[in-house]
Structures are given as C-alpha cells and as structure tokens.
Design an enzyme around this catalytic site. Structure first.
Site, PDB file in Angstrom:
ATOM      1  N   ARG A  54       0.884  -1.185   0.000  1.00  0.00           N
ATOM      2  CA  ARG A  54       0.000   0.000   0.000  1.00  0.00           C
ATOM      3  C   ARG A  54       0.910   1.221   0.000  1.00  0.00           C
ATOM      4  O   ARG A  54       1.694   1.411   0.935  1.00  0.00           O
ATOM      5  CB  ARG A  54      -0.919  -0.012   1.231  1.00  0.00           C
ATOM      6  CG  ARG A  54      -1.640   1.317   1.432  1.00  0.00           C
ATOM      7  CD  ARG A  54      -2.757   1.251   2.437  1.00  0.00           C
ATOM      8  NE  ARG A  54      -3.908   0.567   1.878  1.00  0.00           N
ATOM      9  CZ  ARG A  54      -5.133   0.624   2.397  1.00  0.00           C
ATOM     10  NH1 ARG A  54      -5.359   1.321   3.497  1.00  0.00           N
ATOM     11  NH2 ARG A  54      -6.130  -0.028   1.831  1.00  0.00           N
ATOM     12  N   GLN A 100      -9.987  -4.050  -3.477  1.00  0.00           N
ATOM     13  CA  GLN A 100     -11.280  -3.593  -2.955  1.00  0.00           C
ATOM     14  C   GLN A 100     -12.380  -3.813  -3.986  1.00  0.00           C
ATOM     15  O   GLN A 100     -13.469  -4.307  -3.668  1.00  0.00           O
ATOM     16  CB  GLN A 100     -11.193  -2.101  -2.600  1.00  0.00           C
ATOM     17  CG  GLN A 100     -12.508  -1.502  -2.140  1.00  0.00           C
ATOM     18  CD  GLN A 100     -12.948  -2.020  -0.789  1.00  0.00           C
ATOM     19  OE1 GLN A 100     -12.209  -1.914   0.167  1.00  0.00           O
ATOM     20  NE2 GLN A 100     -14.156  -2.572  -0.693  1.00  0.00           N
ATOM     21  N   ASP A 150     -17.240   7.189  -1.753  1.00  0.00           N
ATOM     22  CA  ASP A 150     -15.991   7.066  -0.997  1.00  0.00           C
ATOM     23  C   ASP A 150     -15.728   8.417  -0.337  1.00  0.00           C
ATOM     24  O   ASP A 150     -16.407   9.415  -0.636  1.00  0.00           O
ATOM     25  CB  ASP A 150     -14.851   6.679  -1.971  1.00  0.00           C
ATOM     26  CG  ASP A 150     -13.539   6.363  -1.253  1.00  0.00           C
ATOM     27  OD1 ASP A 150     -13.557   6.110  -0.030  1.00  0.00           O
ATOM     28  OD2 ASP A 150     -12.481   6.389  -1.917  1.00  0.00           O
ATOM     29  N   ARG A 207     -13.586  -8.697   1.296  1.00  0.00           N
ATOM     30  CA  ARG A 207     -12.159  -8.447   1.074  1.00  0.00           C
ATOM     31  C   ARG A 207     -11.382  -9.736   1.339  1.00  0.00           C
ATOM     32  O   ARG A 207     -10.476 -10.095   0.605  1.00  0.00           O
ATOM     33  CB  ARG A 207     -11.642  -7.344   2.019  1.00  0.00           C
ATOM     34  CG  ARG A 207     -12.178  -5.954   1.768  1.00  0.00           C
ATOM     35  CD  ARG A 207     -11.733  -5.378   0.446  1.00  0.00           C
ATOM     36  NE  ARG A 207     -10.288  -5.296   0.289  1.00  0.00           N
ATOM     37  CZ  ARG A 207      -9.516  -4.319   0.756  1.00  0.00           C
ATOM     38  NH1 ARG A 207     -10.051  -3.311   1.416  1.00  0.00           N
ATOM     39  NH2 ARG A 207      -8.208  -4.311   0.532  1.00  0.00           N
ATOM     40  N   CYS A 210     -16.263   1.492   0.503  1.00  0.00           N
ATOM     41  CA  CYS A 210     -15.106   0.654   0.859  1.00  0.00           C
ATOM     42  C   CYS A 210     -14.735   0.782   2.329  1.00  0.00           C
ATOM     43  O   CYS A 210     -14.081  -0.104   2.866  1.00  0.00           O
ATOM     44  CB  CYS A 210     -13.926   0.988  -0.044  1.00  0.00           C
ATOM     45  SG  CYS A 210     -13.277   2.670   0.168  1.00  0.00           S
ATOM     46  N   HIS A 252      -7.372   0.897  -6.487  1.00  0.00           N
ATOM     47  CA  HIS A 252      -7.627   0.036  -5.313  1.00  0.00           C
ATOM     48  C   HIS A 252      -8.288  -1.260  -5.814  1.00  0.00           C
ATOM     49  O   HIS A 252      -9.455  -1.533  -5.548  1.00  0.00           O
ATOM     50  CB  HIS A 252      -8.520   0.776  -4.312  1.00  0.00           C
ATOM     51  CG  HIS A 252      -8.482   0.207  -2.930  1.00  0.00           C
ATOM     52  ND1 HIS A 252      -7.694  -0.871  -2.581  1.00  0.00           N
ATOM     53  CD2 HIS A 252      -9.150   0.555  -1.793  1.00  0.00           C
ATOM     54  CE1 HIS A 252      -7.870  -1.148  -1.294  1.00  0.00           C
ATOM     55  NE2 HIS A 252      -8.753  -0.300  -0.800  1.00  0.00           N
TER      56      HIS A 252
HETATM   57  N1  NVA Z   1      -9.942   6.715  -1.414  1.00  0.00           N
HETATM   58  C1  NVA Z   1      -9.578   6.259  -0.093  1.00  0.00           C
HETATM   59  C2  NVA Z   1      -9.819   4.795   0.049  1.00  0.00           C
HETATM   60  C3  NVA Z   1      -9.508   4.242   1.419  1.00  0.00           C
HETATM   61  C4  NVA Z   1      -9.686   2.764   1.519  1.00  0.00           C
HETATM   62  C5  NVA Z   1      -8.123   6.612   0.190  1.00  0.00           C
HETATM   63  O1  NVA Z   1      -7.299   6.447  -0.709  1.00  0.00           O
HETATM   64  O2  NVA Z   1      -7.824   7.056   1.277  1.00  0.00           O
HETATM   65  N1   CP Z   2     -11.235  -0.245   2.360  1.00  0.00           N
HETATM   66  C1   CP Z   2      -9.963  -0.282   2.780  1.00  0.00           C
HETATM   67  O1   CP Z   2      -9.006  -0.463   2.005  1.00  0.00           O
HETATM   68  O2   CP Z   2      -9.835  -0.156   4.122  1.00  0.00           O
HETATM   69  P1   CP Z   2      -8.484   0.030   4.940  1.00  0.00           P
HETATM   70  O3   CP Z   2      -7.922   1.371   4.581  1.00  0.00           O
HETATM   71  O4   CP Z   2      -8.910  -0.069   6.374  1.00  0.00           O
HETATM   72  O5   CP Z   2      -7.534  -1.060   4.556  1.00  0.00           O
END
Ligand code: NVA
Ligand code: CP
Length: 325
Positions: free
Chosen positions: A121, A151, A243, A311, A283, A148
């Site tokens: 990540r 997800q 989101d 997930r 998500c 992502h």
């Molecule tokens: N768009 C959000 C998704 C988190 C799972 C982010 O990147 O923070």
């Molecule tokens: N939806 C998602 O990726 O959640 P986290 O940021 O908690 O991993």
C-alpha cells in the site's frame, strides 16, 4: 459458478496465466480471468463457512508493506494467509529501510529472496510498478493513489452475491474521481456493467483510465458516463457507491473539499432516483454526515459489512491463484 468459465481446458489456461502474475490494476486482467477469480473466491468462502480446511498456501509467506494506514486490507490479507495455511509479515515503511531511502529496486530484490508474495500500500502508482518490475515474486496492490483493485474485486463479489448476476445492472459512483472510482470503472466494464460517475468539475476520474475503459466497454457491451450531475448518475441505478471526499494524503485539502463535494452527499433524497432495490457500497472507512448519511449507510440498502467481509474471500482467491505452486 459466476458465468462462462466452464470448460476444463479454459480453466487450466487461466490458472496458468495467473500464476506468478502481479495484481496491480484490474485492467491487466481480461473478463474471463476476473470472473474466474470471483468464482474461486466464492468457493473459498464456502469452504471457510463450512469449516473445511483449505491450506493451498501451506508454508508460504506474504510480505505486506504499508506506507499508509489500514484496518481492512491489513487484517484481511493477514487472516487470509493464515486460513490458506501460510503466514503474513507486516512491514511498516516507518520501520523498514525503504522509509529511510533504501531503493525500491534493492528492497524488491531482497524481499523476493525471503517471501513468496508481496502486498504493498503506497502513494504513487508508479512506485508499485517499479517494485513489481524488480521483484521476482507476485506483487499485489493494496491501494495506491490511483487504484484500489483488491477492494473492487470484493465489491464485484458483493454485487454478484446480492444481485445474482452482472447482467443489465447499472452501477453509479458519486464523489471524488479517485483510486476507488478508477478501479470501479475498470472492474465494471470488464464484467459488462453500465457505470455512471458523478464528480464536481476538476475532480473527475483520470481521462486515460476512462478512455481505456471505453475501449473495453466496446467489447463487453458496457456503457460509461462521466457526469457532474449526481441525480443523473443515480437515476435507475442498481448499485450506488461512494468514498471519502479527501483520501489518505489529502488531509490538508479536507476543508476545501467539504465545501466542493457537499452536493455529492449520498442521502435519502438522492437515493430516491435509484431503483427501489438498490444496494449501497462504501469501501470504508466512512464519514457519516459527509459523503453519506447515517440513514443510508446504516439503512436497509447498505451492504457495507458484507463488502468488508468479502475483502477476505476475494483476496484469498488472488493469493491462491498467484502464489500456489
Ligand atoms: N480513497 C480512499 C480509500 C480508502 C480505503 C483513500 O485512498 O484514502
Ligand atoms: N477499504 C480499505 O481499504 O480499508 P483500509 O484502509 O482499512 O484497509
């Protein structure tokens, strides 16, 4: 069985094609491969629910590098590896030398000597691409600024479970044209769902992703609409997705975005334009009162916790297909 991947030879060809592959974006997989992953996820889910052991990755280890926070991704990958008979190692970028400037190339090469797969990540998508090029084991995208995909594989599984098919479905995404929007566009067109996105001016999804998805849509029969009007996007939708308005790394823009995105809140008034039996996905983490009201996310149309559970099952399918001998 999700659909169409029934012939034994075809299944074998898909399994061979996926082995040792990276999982960086959904666009890198064809429709049949994605449907096969969903089928695999459903089988693994059934086994887990029936209490049937399924140690397909016995003795294998997944390294998990996190440069951003996570609840779902971290726990579902770790639990997934344990349920598959393997192990997972959590590597915070604060603690490993990558965070102190060791190169991506060296880190990828070194970790490839220890582990059987790497989940990352991170921020720029180009970093995970560079990592995957240097690594000799499969690399899985656990979220970048632009994508992502794990997800959205879970989202597709959730939609399929609740709607029974992807045929004649319209999905809409209301809000920021961010990583979630991009992966959702890529995933929806691959499985042939129509998708409408409504975002404020200046916050639409990346045009190169939209143009590529339009090419895929020509083959799968899907339609894509990039809009500014949320009512138009929600009209007749079977699935509504949103989101956060400020993603990780955009904390400084939070206040400005709160103002700009206000008309894009998913609330009961907006949802009136969807089909009566629409489902709502997010998500998570969510901000009640911002991108979605409590009435919607905690209401009868919401499937966000099924989505979060999925997930685990979707990722186990990815791990099995990429990492099994
Ligand atoms: N768009 C959000 C998704 C988190 C799972 C982010 O990147 O923070
Ligand atoms: N939806 C998602 O990726 O959640 P986290 O940021 O908690 O991993």
């Amino acid at each position: 069985m999700v659909q169409s991947v029934q012939v034994q030879d075809e299944k074998e060809a898909i399994r061979t094609a996926l082995k040792k592959k990276d999982f960086l974006t959904l666009d890198e997989f064809d429709s049949k491969e994605l449907l096969y992953m969903l089928d695999e996820a459903m089988q693994l889910k059934q086994m887990q629910k029936a209490g049937k052991p399924h140690p397909f990755l016995n003795g294998k280890v997944l390294g998990m590098i996190f440069e951003k926070s996570s609840t779902r991704t971290r726990v579902s990958f770790e639990v997934g590896m344990l349920q598959l008979g393997g192990n997972a190692i959590f590597l915070s970028s604060k603690d490993i030398q990558l965070g102190r400037g060791e190169s991506v190339y060296d880190t990828a090469n070194v970790l490839s000597r220890y582990v059987d797969g790497i989940m990352i990540r991170t921020f720029e998508h180009s970093k995970i691409v560079e990592f995957a090029e240097a690594a000799s084991v499969p690399v899985i995208n656990g979220l970048t600024n632009e994508h992502h995909p794990t997800q959205v594989l879970a989202d597709l599984l959730t939609i399929f479970e609740h709607k029974g098919s992807f045929e004649n479905l319209k999905i809409c995404y209301i809000g920021d044209g961010n990583n979630m929007a991009h992966s959702l566009i890529e995933g929806a067109v691959k499985v042939g769902m129509d998708i409408s996105i409504a975002s404020p001016k200046g916050y639409a999804p990346d045009d190169s992703i939209v143009q590529q998805a339009k090419k895929v849509a020509l083959q799968t029969g899907a339609n894509i609409h990039i809009l500014e009007n949320p009512i138009e996007a929600v009209s007749g939708a079977d699935v509504i997705v949103t989101d956060v308005w400020a993603s990780m790394g955009q904390e400084e823009e939070q206040q400005k975005r709160m103002e700009i995105f206000k008309p894009y809140q998913v609330n009961a008034e907006l949802c009136k334009y969807a089909k009566e039996d629409f489902i709502f996905l997010h998500c998570l983490p969510a901000h009640r009162g911002e991108e979605v009201t409590a009435e919607i996310i905690d209401g009868k149309h919401s499937v966000v916790f099924d989505e979060a559970e999925n997930r685990l099952h979707a990722q186990k399918a990815i791990l099995k297909l990429l990492m099994k001998n």
